[in-house]
Design an enzyme around this catalytic site. Structure first.
Site, PDB file in Angstrom:
ATOM      1  N   ASP A   1      83.033 134.049 134.476  1.00  0.00           N
ATOM      2  CA  ASP A   1      82.238 132.776 134.675  1.00  0.00           C
ATOM      3  C   ASP A   1      83.368 131.584 134.687  1.00  0.00           C
ATOM      4  O   ASP A   1      84.453 131.933 134.972  1.00  0.00           O
ATOM      5  CB  ASP A   1      81.744 132.731 133.103  1.00  0.00           C
TER       6      ASP A   1
ATOM      7  N   VAL B   1      72.639 147.662 138.999  1.00  0.00           N
ATOM      8  CA  VAL B   1      73.049 146.528 138.386  1.00  0.00           C
ATOM      9  C   VAL B   1      71.953 146.305 137.115  1.00  0.00           C
ATOM     10  O   VAL B   1      70.572 146.320 137.361  1.00  0.00           O
ATOM     11  CB  VAL B   1      73.057 145.101 138.917  1.00  0.00           C
TER      12      VAL B   1
ATOM     13  N   ASP C   1      84.487 128.773 117.648  1.00  0.00           N
ATOM     14  CA  ASP C   1      83.732 130.145 118.231  1.00  0.00           C
ATOM     15  C   ASP C   1      84.994 130.855 118.522  1.00  0.00           C
ATOM     16  O   ASP C   1      84.831 132.390 118.328  1.00  0.00           O
ATOM     17  CB  ASP C   1      82.757 130.130 119.058  1.00  0.00           C
TER      18      ASP C   1
ATOM     19  N   HIS D   1      80.171 126.401 130.858  1.00  0.00           N
ATOM     20  CA  HIS D   1      79.329 127.493 130.827  1.00  0.00           C
ATOM     21  C   HIS D   1      79.818 128.772 130.344  1.00  0.00           C
ATOM     22  O   HIS D   1      79.205 129.643 129.559  1.00  0.00           O
ATOM     23  CB  HIS D   1      78.727 127.494 132.346  1.00  0.00           C
TER      24      HIS D   1
ATOM     25  N   ASN E   1      83.468 133.216 111.433  1.00  0.00           N
ATOM     26  CA  ASN E   1      84.545 132.712 110.814  1.00  0.00           C
ATOM     27  C   ASN E   1      84.377 131.571 109.908  1.00  0.00           C
ATOM     28  O   ASN E   1      85.051 130.737 109.702  1.00  0.00           O
ATOM     29  CB  ASN E   1      85.508 132.232 111.821  1.00  0.00           C
TER      30      ASN E   1
ATOM     31  N   SER F   1      71.193 132.890 131.928  1.00  0.00           N
ATOM     32  CA  SER F   1      72.411 133.205 131.833  1.00  0.00           C
ATOM     33  C   SER F   1      72.887 133.644 130.314  1.00  0.00           C
ATOM     34  O   SER F   1      74.177 134.122 130.203  1.00  0.00           O
ATOM     35  CB  SER F   1      73.130 131.814 132.031  1.00  0.00           C
TER      36      SER F   1
ATOM     37  N   ASN G   1      66.360 131.825 137.012  1.00  0.00           N
ATOM     38  CA  ASN G   1      65.698 130.927 136.281  1.00  0.00           C
ATOM     39  C   ASN G   1      64.521 130.118 137.385  1.00  0.00           C
ATOM     40  O   ASN G   1      64.160 129.127 137.313  1.00  0.00           O
ATOM     41  CB  ASN G   1      66.571 129.837 135.930  1.00  0.00           C
TER      42      ASN G   1
END
Length: 527
Positions: A142, A280, A151, A175, A188, A329, A263
């Site tokens: 990506d 896939v 994160d 993204h 965390n 996504s 989408n």
């Protein structure tokens, strides 16, 4: 979801496959208008046979090898168009096509506070099972990941396969960070929590261009690092032969490719790729109430769904704030993380078995059974952890002759099949199986195929190039019903011959994924 715009010539044909869901490509060698379009492209992809003369020729014209295994070169469109006739004369051109850009179609919704921000983790059962430690990896292809985001800051087992170029949280280049957070954000005390927080997370930045060659290079990098679950939250309405081959090579290398469905349901609902490619695992988006979202693309390629609306993401500019994201996504990485989790806990299995575990254990929603909006249902991690292991398939990918002969998709030929073996089909994911079978000199080969549903069986001669259509076909059997099908061919020459056995769902099929058993016998050929 990013939209893929790729130029290729597509023919959707039932042909010998008896399945309209199979994607087949015509005109591998462009001519006429297709050749003119290739010449106008900024960049092109040219796939060669193993001819070293051709490789030197392409390199001399400025070509750069981007996939040694696929013998795939990138060069300017004009140079590629001028090379096509020369490469064709050498018999060294497998195909040539433009490399096109991909654009973003991510859906965002307004920030809001909610006591149920992490509903998506409960919806897929992540709260009913303990995620494992580091195990089978996840690879995110990506835009780059912001490794300084809360994160990911100081997150262990996060491996960048190339440099990660992220300008900030505005725009599409964040993204990838959002996708990776949904899959594997660390526990965390800040930000969100991923489905599989301790996963070995690999990331490859496909850059702003999002060309098909960039994605293929990402798949190559992922495979070089070892088998993993490869997440592709991208796609578009035109198929690419080169991208298709890259996903098939991933399968052969032991990596599961997971793609977002798209989408586009409220924008004409076009067929999107790589989601619609065979082998896939395709993921649609579900709502808080487990229904398909109104934007999630539908069609026979959809395997299952996962939450895809109102998903929380830590605002990198405000430690106390979140915003919400939506789109297929973000459904795809939920499934990718679950796949890596299941593979880690349950141990070795084939890629097909892993995909089938997730599909067939999904929680059925909407109309009973499979439907084109939600597939087999909503991802259910505890069910996938305990469901019986599906049957093992053999020699995948083997959907075409080019997949099983030397110098086609792979440098080496697939081995000749055993005298008896079992295998499975799937109308969308595995629409036909092709095998190399040997007929000794002076012998007659008989092939008997028994199945729990109607199947079509055909034998093709040694010079056949495809099992689509009747060219090179020696025998075919396709009676309605579940009685065994039998085909035979005699070799009256003095040398053994290798034929191609093709098996696909029959015209009267009632089951989308039939299993079958093959038995090969030989007897003296009558003169």
């Amino acid at each position: 979801m990013k939209v893929l715009v790729l130029a290729a010539v597509l023919v959707v044909s039932a042909g010998a496959a008896s399945s309209a869901s199979a994607v087949t490509f015509a005109a591998a060698v462009p001519s006429g208008r297709a050749l003119s379009q290739l010449a106008k492209a900024d960049d092109a992809l040219v796939a060669l046979t193993g001819d070293e003369r051709a490789a030197r020729l392409v390199r001399a014209r400025g070509g750069r090898l981007i996939s040694p295994e696929l013998r795939l070169w990138k060069l300017s469109g004009g140079a590629a168009a001028r090379l096509v006739p020369e490469l064709q004369r050498l018999g060294a051109l497998r195909y040539a096509e433009p490399s096109r850009r991909r654009d973003s179609l991510v859906r965002f919704v307004d920030p809001l506070s909610s006591p149920a921000l992490s509903y998506h983790l409960r919806a897929v059962g992540a709260d009913r099972a303990e995620p494992p430690g580091k195990g089978f990896p996840i690879t995110i292809l990506d835009s780059g990941i912001d490794l300084g985001h809360p994160d990911f800051a100081a997150r262990a087992d996060t491996v960048a396969l190339n440099s990660q170029l992220v300008s900030g949280p505005d725009g599409d280049d964040y993204h990838g960070t959002e996708v990776a957070s949904i899959a594997a954000a660390a526990v965390n005390g800040v930000g969100g929590e991923g489905v599989y927080p301790l996963a070995l997370l690999r990331t490859y930045d496909v850059r702003d261009e999002l060309d098909d060659d960039s994605v293929i290079q990402g798949i190559e990098a992922a495979l070089a690092a070892g088998p993993s679950v490869i997440n592709l939250s991208l796609g578009g309405p035109e198929p690419s032969r080169s991208l298709h081959e890259a996903t098939l090579r991933a399968l052969a290398a032991g990596s599961l490719v997971v793609a977002s469905a798209g989408n586009e349901r409220d924008s004409g609902n076009p067929t999107l790729y790589p989601a619609a490619f065979s082998h896939v695992l395709t993921v649609g988006a579900s709502t808080r109430g487990d229904a398909s979202t109104d934007f999630s693309s539908s069609g026979p390629a959809v395997d299952l769904t996962a939450p895809g609306e109102e998903l929380p993401f830590q605002d990198p500019l405000d430690p106390a704030g979140h915003y919400l994201i939506a789109g297929t996504s973000f459904s795809a990485p939920l499934v990718s993380a679950a796949a890596a989790w299941v593979r880690t806990v349950r141990g070795a299995m084939t890629v097909g078995q892993l995909a089938d575990l997730l599909r067939l254990s999904a929680r059925d929603v909407g109309p009973a059974g499979y439907d084109e909006q939600t597939g087999y249902g909503v991802l259910d991690i505890p069910a996938a952890l305990t469901a019986p292991l599906p049957p093992r398939d053999v020699q995948e990918p083997n959907d075409e002759i080019s997949h099983v002969v030397a110098g086609g998709l792979f440098p080496r030929a697939k081995p000749l099949v055993a005298a008896r073996f079992n295998a499975v089909l799937d109308e969308t994911e595995d629409p036909r199986d092709v095998y190399r079978v040997s007929v000794p000199a002076g012998r007659k080969l008989t092939v008997k195929v028994s199945s729990d549903d109607d199947v079509r069986v055909a034998l093709f001669g040694p010079t056949a190039r495809t099992v689509v259509g009747s060219s090179g076909r020696l025998a075919v059997a396709d009676r309605a019903g579940t009685l065994p099908e039998t085909v035979a061919s005699a070799n009256r020459t003095s040398r053994s011959r290798v034929l191609f056995l093709a098996i696909s769902p029959g015209r009267a099929r009632t089951n989308a994924n039939p299993s079958y058993r093959v038995e090969l016998t030989t007897a003296r050929a009558q003169r």
